[in-house]
Write a protein that holds these residues in place. Sequence first.
Motif: not given
Length: 307
Positions: A160-172
Amino acid sequence: MAKAPGLETNLIFLATLVVALILVRWLAWLSLKSTNHLIAKASSVATTGRPGELFRSTRANLGKMFPRTMALIEARLTPRKFTGLALTLMVLAAVYIAALLGGLIDELREAEELVRMDEGINDALAVFRTDEIVHVFAFITEWANASAVVAVAAVTTGLLLALRHGHLVMPLWVVVLGSQMTTYAGKYGFGRERPEFLTEIIAVTPSFPSGHATSAIAVYGFIAYVLSREAVTVRRRFEIVFWSAVLIVLIGFSRMLLSLHYTSDVVAGFLVGGFWLLVGFALAELIRSRRSAPGHPDGSNSRNQGP
């Protein structure tokens, strides 16, 4: 221990499983297409012709009579924003899941029928506990043990961080940690003994709810959400969700077949994981909607903004 290998039993079991998967997949896809068609038709009827005029005039009249109430209702039911209909349905689903879990706990404490049903299903699965089938489901169940869940969540975080979707890390991680804490609170708060171990695989924590079932639906369910959110066609979304659901169900069933959990343990695990999965969905979509808002630095780069 597992029974001696039985070729006929193995073939019957595997054939039944394959046929069931094919049938369920066909019915699920047919149901999805039919539902989409009915929704589109109902929406067309409600917004065009005489029914549409009647609906608009009624809404306008109610808006004049009860402006605040109608504004609140429309804000909660609008399909154009996640904070409208989508969030309302998620909240209702979460409340319903919590009510189901509470009812299941009450049944387990007070009703002997559920206990007898659990024991009956566990006994009925004995015929399928051949060495080959046990080995297959022992492999499947490993996909939701503690180390596998942490590894999968960590790898997903990196991607997620590599694909620039870091905003989904916290919900995960809210889903992962919330579901695990709830599960272990239930295990040691309820203290239910596991069924008799009938294979070489054993477990040490209390039985209710199933941690593997909770982890499966929480982690793999959230990954399915992320993948399907990026899919461009309904068919691709369906395939992602369906096969993720198959993996989740197989993990839950593996706990029953291996005599590590009763059926009600697995159902409770799915309910706990499902509740936290909805929490994760809501957090992810709220963050996504804020990022897509005018003036946000990432707003112009957001994709797939619909719920």
